[in-house]
Design a protein around this motif. Structure first.
Motif, short mmCIF file in Angstrom:
data_model
loop_
_atom_site.label_atom_id
_atom_site.label_comp_id
_atom_site.label_asym_id
_atom_site.label_seq_id
_atom_site.Cartn_x
_atom_site.Cartn_y
_atom_site.Cartn_z
N GLN A 192 0.82 -1.22 0.00
CA GLN A 192 0.00 0.00 0.00
C GLN A 192 0.85 1.26 0.00
O GLN A 192 0.47 2.28 -0.59
CB GLN A 192 -0.93 0.00 1.22
N ARG A 193 2.01 1.21 0.66
CA ARG A 193 2.82 2.43 0.82
C ARG A 193 3.73 2.71 -0.38
O ARG A 193 4.30 3.79 -0.47
CB ARG A 193 3.68 2.31 2.08
N VAL A 194 3.89 1.74 -1.27
CA VAL A 194 4.78 1.94 -2.43
C VAL A 194 3.92 2.16 -3.66
O VAL A 194 3.10 1.32 -4.02
CB VAL A 194 5.69 0.71 -2.63
N ALA A 195 4.12 3.29 -4.30
CA ALA A 195 3.39 3.59 -5.53
C ALA A 195 3.92 2.71 -6.65
O ALA A 195 5.12 2.50 -6.79
CB ALA A 195 3.56 5.06 -5.91
N THR A 196 3.00 2.16 -7.44
CA THR A 196 3.39 1.25 -8.50
C THR A 196 3.04 1.83 -9.86
O THR A 196 2.07 2.55 -10.02
CB THR A 196 2.68 -0.11 -8.34
N ASN A 328 9.17 -3.40 -17.23
CA ASN A 328 10.45 -2.69 -17.34
C ASN A 328 11.33 -3.03 -16.15
O ASN A 328 10.91 -2.95 -14.99
CB ASN A 328 10.20 -1.18 -17.40
N LEU A 329 12.58 -3.43 -16.44
CA LEU A 329 13.46 -3.93 -15.39
C LEU A 329 13.87 -2.84 -14.41
O LEU A 329 13.97 -3.08 -13.21
CB LEU A 329 14.70 -4.56 -16.03
N LEU A 330 14.11 -1.62 -14.91
CA LEU A 330 14.49 -0.53 -14.00
C LEU A 330 13.34 -0.17 -13.07
O LEU A 330 13.53 0.02 -11.87
CB LEU A 330 14.92 0.70 -14.81
N GLN A 331 12.13 -0.10 -13.62
CA GLN A 331 10.97 0.21 -12.79
C GLN A 331 10.74 -0.90 -11.76
O GLN A 331 10.42 -0.64 -10.59
CB GLN A 331 9.72 0.39 -13.66
N LEU A 339 10.03 -1.34 -1.77
CA LEU A 339 9.34 -2.35 -0.96
C LEU A 339 10.29 -2.93 0.09
O LEU A 339 9.89 -3.12 1.25
CB LEU A 339 8.82 -3.47 -1.86
N CYS A 340 11.53 -3.21 -0.28
CA CYS A 340 12.51 -3.75 0.68
C CYS A 340 12.76 -2.78 1.82
O CYS A 340 12.86 -3.18 2.99
CB CYS A 340 13.83 -4.06 -0.03
N ALA A 341 12.87 -1.48 1.49
CA ALA A 341 13.12 -0.48 2.54
C ALA A 341 11.95 -0.42 3.53
O ALA A 341 12.15 -0.38 4.75
CB ALA A 341 13.35 0.89 1.91
N SER A 420 6.54 -7.43 -6.48
CA SER A 420 6.60 -6.52 -7.62
C SER A 420 6.27 -7.23 -8.93
O SER A 420 5.63 -6.65 -9.81
CB SER A 420 8.00 -5.90 -7.70
N GLY A 421 6.70 -8.49 -9.06
CA GLY A 421 6.47 -9.20 -10.31
C GLY A 421 5.09 -9.83 -10.41
O GLY A 421 4.59 -10.06 -11.52
N ALA A 422 4.47 -10.12 -9.25
CA ALA A 422 3.21 -10.85 -9.28
C ALA A 422 1.97 -9.97 -9.19
O ALA A 422 0.86 -10.45 -9.36
CB ALA A 422 3.17 -11.87 -8.13
N ARG A 423 2.15 -8.67 -8.90
CA ARG A 423 0.95 -7.84 -8.76
C ARG A 423 0.25 -7.68 -10.12
O ARG A 423 0.89 -7.75 -11.17
CB ARG A 423 1.31 -6.46 -8.19
N PRO A 424 -1.05 -7.48 -10.12
CA PRO A 424 -1.81 -7.41 -11.39
C PRO A 424 -1.30 -6.29 -12.29
O PRO A 424 -1.09 -5.16 -11.85
CB PRO A 424 -3.24 -7.14 -10.92
N GLY A 425 -1.07 -6.61 -13.55
CA GLY A 425 -0.65 -5.61 -14.53
C GLY A 425 0.83 -5.40 -14.61
O GLY A 425 1.31 -4.69 -15.47
#
Length: 513
Positions: A192-196, A328-331, A339-341, A420-425
């Motif tokens: 929730q706290r990390v904008a995607t 995108n790999l950088l994103q 997310l790790c922080a 990061s990889g499994a979220r929708p979209g």
């Protein structure tokens, strides 16, 4: 009178006169000398008296100084002597007090010896009574004291083991419930706290043109311009009947970007020939490399990750032109770092280290040369090469379970990479290929004897295998899960990791009528 007598008389007169004159002169010299001597003696006496007076005065002053110094030293000696006398008096008083206290201590010691003797006698009496009571109890109970102790200790041990086992089970159940709840809470808060953001990329780039006339100029006479452009960029340039568009096709996004920018400059400039194409492509390639470095620097500054090696910064910039399953790999790396922080801060760990590991976890996907190593292992070797700390290197190498996790950063990076990889979209895959991969997973597991049903869930990240309880034992289920995992690794291509869960259960069904 004759002349001779006169001459003799004259000579005698002259001699006598000279003698008289010499005598007179000598007499005068003697008188002067006496006067000079007298005057010298008087002056000597005067000087002598003056010097004696000076010496007396100096003697008197020195004597006065010495007397004052002697008096001062005598005063100090007297003060020291009085101080020593006072100290001596104080020491005498202390010595007398110590002697009094020593006498008191001696008296107390004598009293204590007497009390100890009395206590020892009482203790012996109590031991005697205790032995008598034990013998009496042994006679009444019919068992010895050692047997009674052993029975009591065994009973207490069994009660303690039962209570401890119950307490351990209760604590473990509570810890499991609390841990699952807290883990889900931390994961949800982190998401929730990390904008995607979602960035989908293709393997082609469409280059718009103003008119179809430019297509002929790009192709050139007998196709020499387009061949020169393809040779310089390594990108296939497709010129077809599509109106006002040229397609740039290639798996390397950096090359496609170089080709796009070079085409843009060539079309604007209007001079399109092989020499000019080669010049523009080289110039654009340098610009793209500078942009890659600038992107890497800007990314590290935005995330607050400092002290990275310049080669690592360049690799981070190259991530901008790389995608994994459309993401995108950088994103993806930026999102994983954030997310790790957040998750590390929730767990009380160092958020800066976690952010650094999250940013670098996929650094092995942008190598300068093609290698056969998995990207996690290659990324770990790169981090070790550029002097990153051991916990960060381990987190990079273990985020796909390809090395053993040795720090708490590793599971955090693994979880955040999966989020990061499994979220929708976030990622995309061709529907047919996606369905085929899931079917292949299920069919591969079904090929083993004893397997009843298989279910590929969580977008193919988990495979649940249900086996017959009458065909496979509990011990065999573990080896079956390992065999399926090994076969999937050897024969299939898939993103991330696949969890294989083998379920064996026995059901008893009865009906009450």
């Amino acid at each position: 009178m004759g002349i001779v007598p006169i001459i003799i008389t004259a000579v005698i007169a002259l001699v006598v006169g000279g003698a008289i004159m010499w005598f007179v002169s000598n007499s005068l010299t003697t008188v002067k000398s006496k006067k000079i001597l007298e005057n010298a003696q008087k002056e000597a006496e005067t000087i002598k008296k003056d010097k004696l007076l000076e010496v007396k005065e100096q003697y008197i002053s020195l004597k006065a100084d010495l007397e004052s110094q002697v008096n001062a030293k005598n005063a100090k000696l007297q003060a020291t002597e009085s101080r020593l006398k006072q100290q001596e008096i104080a020491l005498n008083q202390r010595q007398s007090e110590l002697s009094k206290r020593r006498n008191e201590v001696d008296m107390m010691r004598e009293n204590m010896h007497g009390q100890l003797d009395a206590i020892e006698r009482k203790r012996q009496d109590l031991e005697k009574i205790h032995r008598m009571e034990i013998e009496r109890l042994e006679v009444i109970s019919g068992i010895s004291a050692e047997e009674a102790k052993e029975r009591l200790s065994q009973s207490l041990k069994e009660e303690a083991q039962t209570a401890a086992a119950a307490y351990i089970n209760e604590v473990m159940e509570e810890a499991k419930m609390t841990a699952n709840k807290e883990a889900k809470k931390i994961v949800v808060q982190s998401i929730q706290r990390v904008a995607t953001e979602t960035a989908i990329e293709n393997a082609i780039t469409v280059f718009p043109i103003e008119s179809d006339e430019i297509k002929g100029r790009i192709i050139g006479r007998e196709g020499r311009n387009i061949r020169a452009l393809e040779a310089a960029t390594g990108i296939e340039i497709i010129v077809d009947d599509t109106p006002e568009a040229i397609v740039l096709s290639g798996f390397d996004p950096v090359r496609r970007e170089v080709a796009r920018l070079a085409l843009h400059q060539l079309v604007q400039d209007g001079r399109i020939h092989p020499a000019r194409i080669e010049e523009v492509v080289n110039k654009v390639r340098k610009q793209v490399e500078e942009e890659i470095v600038e992107t890497g620097k800007r990314t590290t500054i935005d995330l607050g990750v400092h002290g990275l090696h310049p080669d690592l910064i360049r690799m981070i910039g190259r991530m901008k032109y790389r995608s994994s399953y459309g993401q995108n790999l950088l994103q993806h790396s930026r999102e994983t770092a954030n997310l790790c922080a957040v998750m590390a801060a929730e767990l009380g760990l160092n958020p800066q280290k976690a952010k650094r590991a999250g940013l670098l976890h996929d650094i092995g996907k942008v190598p300068d040369e093609e290698l056969e190593l998995p990207h996690a292992i290659y990324g770990m070797k790169l981090a070790e090469k550029y002097k990153e700390k051991a916990d960060i290197c381990n987190a990079i190498g273990a985020h796909h379970d390809e090395t053993e996790m040795t720090t708490l950063l590793a599971p955090i990076v693994q979880v955040c990479d999966a989020i990061s990889g499994a979220r929708p979209g976030a990622r995309r895959e061709i529907v047919e290929a996606y369905i085929k991969r899931l079917n292949d997973l299920e069919q591969l597991a079904l090929s083993y004897p004893g397997v009843v049903k298989t279910y590929a869930i969580q977008a193919g990240r988990e495979l649940r295998v249900i086996v017959g309880a009458d065909r496979i034992t509990d011990v065999e289920t573990e080896s079956l899960s390992n065999e399926i995992a090994k076969k999937i690794q050897d024969e299939m291509t898939y993103p991330g990791q696949v969890k294989i869960t083998v379920i064996r259960e026995t059901r008893a069904v009865a009906f009450a009528k």
